[in-house]
Design an enzyme around this catalytic site. Structure first.
Site, PDB file in Angstrom:
ATOM      1  N   GLU A 193       0.245  -2.868  12.348  1.00 12.50           N
ATOM      2  CA  GLU A 193       0.620  -4.565  12.068  1.00 12.50           C
ATOM      3  C   GLU A 193       0.806  -5.245  13.695  1.00 12.50           C
ATOM      4  OE1 GLU A 193       3.550  -4.500   9.379  1.00 12.50           O
ATOM      5  OE2 GLU A 193       2.057  -4.591   7.579  1.00 12.50           O
ATOM      6  N   LYS A 225       1.942   0.417  15.899  1.00 16.17           N
ATOM      7  CA  LYS A 225       3.167   0.309  15.208  1.00 16.17           C
ATOM      8  C   LYS A 225       3.478   1.583  14.509  1.00 16.17           C
ATOM      9  CE  LYS A 225       5.479  -2.118  11.774  1.00 16.17           C
ATOM     10  NZ  LYS A 225       5.389  -3.443  10.524  1.00 16.17           N
ATOM     11  N   GLN A 226       2.238   2.058  13.877  1.00 19.84           N
ATOM     12  CA  GLN A 226       2.548   3.288  12.799  1.00 19.84           C
ATOM     13  C   GLN A 226       1.211   3.947  12.616  1.00 19.84           C
ATOM     14  OE1 GLN A 226       3.102  -0.114   9.903  1.00 19.84           O
ATOM     15  NE2 GLN A 226       2.379   1.641   8.583  1.00 19.84           N
ATOM     16  N   TRP A 284       0.777  -1.286   0.148  1.00 17.97           N
ATOM     17  CA  TRP A 284       0.013  -0.047  -0.105  1.00 17.97           C
ATOM     18  C   TRP A 284       0.919   1.057   0.034  1.00 17.97           C
ATOM     19  CZ3 TRP A 284      -1.917   2.750   4.945  1.00 17.97           C
ATOM     20  CH2 TRP A 284      -1.055   2.757   5.896  1.00 17.97           C
ATOM     21  N   ASP A 285       2.006   1.130   0.153  1.00 18.97           N
ATOM     22  CA  ASP A 285       3.168   2.091   0.167  1.00 18.97           C
ATOM     23  C   ASP A 285       2.834   3.302  -1.057  1.00 18.97           C
ATOM     24  OD1 ASP A 285       4.023   0.107   1.882  1.00 18.97           O
ATOM     25  OD2 ASP A 285       5.829   0.928   2.165  1.00 18.97           O
TER      26      ASP A 285
END
Ligand code: BGC
Length: 765
Positions: A483, A595-596, A344-345
């Protein structure tokens, strides 16, 4: 040749690495990659790498990794787990110089100076090296390398050798290809042509090459003892320099019956007829055009300008508008990490850059997803759903390529569930299609490809959300962008984007029916999508459960998140290892450590899903729970913080994002630059600090510049126009000029204006 070897005079365009330190080598090689969307050549030194030395070093973690990557050249090696990986092409750059029979090598004798310069303006890597051989004689070697942005098949290497001694010496230069054969079987090897085949996937690769050396302007005859191996020998005189040039043409063929050799030979012939100077001039002209559309300058903050240029340099080198069969891997063409796989980046982090500065490249990236629809349909069907479910990691066929397990830093096996559960990518792709269409107005793309992606992803989500006894539909057992938490239910990010995708599916069906009736009939017939199905989608969207608490204004990241253990992340400040490694996966899973950017990414992508107050509340709640265990994270935080007007935090996130590749630990950059973080950096500057929005019926600008940024200037494309934006902090003024295209609506800090061709609008902010 001297001129070609000289860097751009303005040092703002240069990244310079002084000296040579083998421990840092792998990260320098990633950073100093030259690439053009077809070829990516890591910045490994071409000269003085002795074979024994290299093979010795390669056993060590910090070994040099010379690589030429070819986009789309995937094969599945016989390793565990068996997933496709980019196969490196032969190393075409190796050069060895001998002086009076002794090799000129870094580790023998004395290094007087050694610098590597990434000349971002010219898209080239330069090296300048002065070395005193054990016999006391000084040799000066300068090199240039580039892969052409004008004809992506071409690579060019220049080497100049000068012996700085009055006395005559015997000098030889030997040029070869190294690393032939790893992962590739040679079909044909001739003096200046090679054709290789991948072992399993049946792709082939042709490289045609020419090499020449001149002394005093005259061609020196050489020897060509074996394929891709040339050597020249001469006697040096004071002030006499030898100029070596090598050109390659590289062609990939995906069809097992294809023979790319003719095309490679023709491309090389054309290049030879024009000569290397022409190749270089056209390459530089192509870069000049790209920079004209994509350069950003921050007056008052040279570090920010350099970081943004570095990002833009790699982003421009990562895409190829002419190839719809490839996309951009997580490390682009700069390193081995993630094996060239596409995540998806691409859609979420880097595509906005191309939409705004290079729409043709954006279109090709979305066409890649269009061509992968059959595999996405097959994945959905295999898992019991309808429509198109994109692979979490994708290579050349669109099939799922996520490894099902990896080894953790301690060598233990960890099961990877992302290939099954990280499903939000099927909304991210739809989101990207819509964003591209809104910003470019490219109806042709929407009709030919985009609508089908939207309908098929909407159909997937409509089948994926299951009606339960409470009258609501739920999406269970997924992984969101965070994640650290697996098998979760009703991820806020996933569900909101799924609902949004379903609604855009309905919108595009309505639009086609109203504006392009024939196309609608054709497409709905092909997909078997009728009114009853569309009504069903509307019902799914209306009943889809969203984890949002109207009282607090908070999204709950997923069901049960608020009950998890709260951990004060301040106590781990300065920790360089990811927190799931430090605290253990189980502990992190039981906690609110994120995580992000997850809900924070949602705030950036769909800001209107909640009010301004709720946006701030969510950002404040989730930012302090985020461990930034992915390089993607901080750029997104910078963007949202800037949009919320928290410029100081935004600048801190921005600088930390910039540091990931420019100053990051060697280990983390060794596998290639983090292209999504670089895309995030660009978004933070343009969508965050400059407050640009391309997705309304007017180009919107709403600046929040950091105090030290005196001016920020850049260009953006919007619906067929090219627009120049200059934000002047001291004068508190925005100037917007229409460089190309028809009159267009603008909205600057809430004020509307019709910008006329060649006109400039100035207003306060
Ligand atoms: C991140 C993903 C990302 C992948 C590739 C992972 O560590 O969590 O969001 O897509 O790296 O960059």
């Amino acid at each position: 040749m001297l001129q070609a070897l000289e860097p751009t005079a303005d040092s703002g365009w240069l990244l310079i690495e002084q000296g040579y330190d083998p421990v840092r080598e792998v990260s320098i090689e990633s950073r100093f990659t030259v690439s053009n969307g077809l070829l990516g050549v890591r910045g490994a030194r071409a000269i003085s790498r002795g074979p024994t030395w290299v093979s010795w070093l390669q056993h060590l973690k910090w070994a040099s990794w010379p690589r030429t990557f070819v986009a789309g050249l995937f094969d599945t090696p016989n390793i565990d787990p068996p997933v496709p990986a980019l196969v490196p092409a032969p190393d075409w750059l190796r050069v060895r110089v001998h002086l009076d029979g002794e090799p000129v090598l870094q580790h023998m004798g004395e290094k007087l100076s050694h610098q590597r310069i990434l000349d971002m303006r010219r898209g080239a890597l330069l090296t300048q090296w002065r070395h005193r051989n054990p016999s006391g004689v000084v040799v000066k070697v300068s090199t240039y390398r580039a892969v052409s942005l004008a004809d992506r098949r071409l690579g060019l290497q220049l080497v100049r050798v000068e012996v700085e001694d009055e006395a005559a010496h015997e000098v030889s230069l030997e040029a070869r290809f190294g690393q032939m054969g790893g992962g590739l079987d040679a079909d044909r090897l001739e003096q200046d042509l090679g054709v290789w085949r991948t072992e399993q996937s049946g792709k082939s690769l042709a490289i045609a090459c020419s090499a020449a050396l001149q002394l005093n302007g005259a061609e020196l005859p050489g020897r060509a003892p074996s394929p891709f191996h040339w050597s020249w020998h001469w006697t040096s005189e004071a002030g006499l320099a030898a100029s070596f040039q090598r050109m390659i043409a590289v062609v990939r063929a995906d069809d097992p019956a294809g023979d790319p050799s003719r095309e490679a030979l023709n491309a090389l012939d054309r290049a030879k007829r024009g000569g290397w100077r022409d190749v270089l001039a056209q390459h530089e002209a192509a870069w000049a055009e790209r920079w004209q559309q994509s350069d950003l300058v921050v007056a008052g903050d040279d570090a920010a300008t350099q970081a943004l240029r570095f990002a833009v340099y790699h982003l421009n080198g990562a895409a190829n508008p002419a190839d719809e069969k490839v996309s951009i891997g997580a490390r682009a063409l700069t390193g081995d990490a993630y094996l060239g796989h596409v995540f998806w980046d691409t859609e979420t982090y880097v595509l906005p850059f191309y939409i705004a500065t290079w729409p043709e490249a954006a279109r090709a990236l979305l066409m890649y997803r269009y061509h992968m629809l059959p595999a996405a349909r097959a994945k959905a069907a295999r898992m019991g759903w309808r429509g198109a479910m994109y692979a979490w990691e994708s290579a050349d066929t669109g099939e799922e390529t996520t490894p099902d397990h990896v080894l953790d830093p301690r060598g233990a096996t960890i099961r990877v569930l992302c290939g099954i559960q990280e499903q939000h990518i099927s909304a991210d792709v739809a989101y990207a299609v819509w964003q591209y269409w809104e910003a470019t107005g490219d109806d042709r793309f929407m009709l030919d490809a985009g609508a089908e992606i939207l309908l098929e992803t909407a159909r997937f989500w409509a089948s994926r959300a299951v009606l339960e006894a409470n009258g609501k539909r739920h999406i269970r057992e997924v992984i969101g962008p965070d994640e650290y938490h697996e098998s979760i239910d009703d991820s806020a990010y996933t569900n909101v984007l799924a609902r949004w995708t379903i609604r855009r599916g309905i919108d595009i069906a309505t639009t086609l029916r109203e504006r392009w009736k024939d196309r609608w009939e054709q497409l709905s017939g092909k997909l078997g999508c009728d009114d009853a199905e569309l009504r069903g989608w509307a019902d799914v969207a209306d009943t889809l459960f969203i984890n949002f608490d109207p009282k607090s204004g908070l999204f709950e990241q997923f069901t049960g998140f608020f009950e998890l253990e709260e951990v004060d992340l301040a106590q781990y400040a300065g920790q360089t290892l990811p927190l799931d490694v430090v605290l253990g996966r189980e502990r992190v899973q039981r906690s609110q450590i994120v995580k992000q950017a997850d809900v924070v990414a949602l705030l950036a992508m769909l800001p209107d899903e909640c009010g301004a107050k709720a946006r701030l509340a969510n950002f404040q709640f989730y930012a302090k729970r985020c461990a930034h265990g992915s390089s993607l994270s901080k750029g997104m935080h910078a963007l949202v913080a800037a949009q919320l007007g928290d410029v100081a935090s935004a600048l801190r996130y921005f600088r930390e994002t910039a540091a990931i590749d420019l100053h990051g630990a060697s280990d983390s950059v060794a596998g290639g630059v983090h292209i999504a973080a670089l895309g995030g950096l660009w978004q933070a500057a343009v969508f965050g600090f400059a407050g640009v929005s391309l997705r309304c019926n007017a180009l919107r600008i709403n600046p929040h510049l950091p105090a030290g940024w005196q001016r920020l200037g850049f260009c953006v494309h919007w619906r067929g126009r090219l627009v120049r934006v200059d934000i002047d902090q001291a004068a508190k003024e925005v100037a917007v000029s229409l460089v190309k295209g028809d009159a267009m609506p603008l909205e600057v800090s809430g004020k509307s204006h019709l910008l006329r061709p060649a006109g400039t609008y100035r207003t306060g902010f």
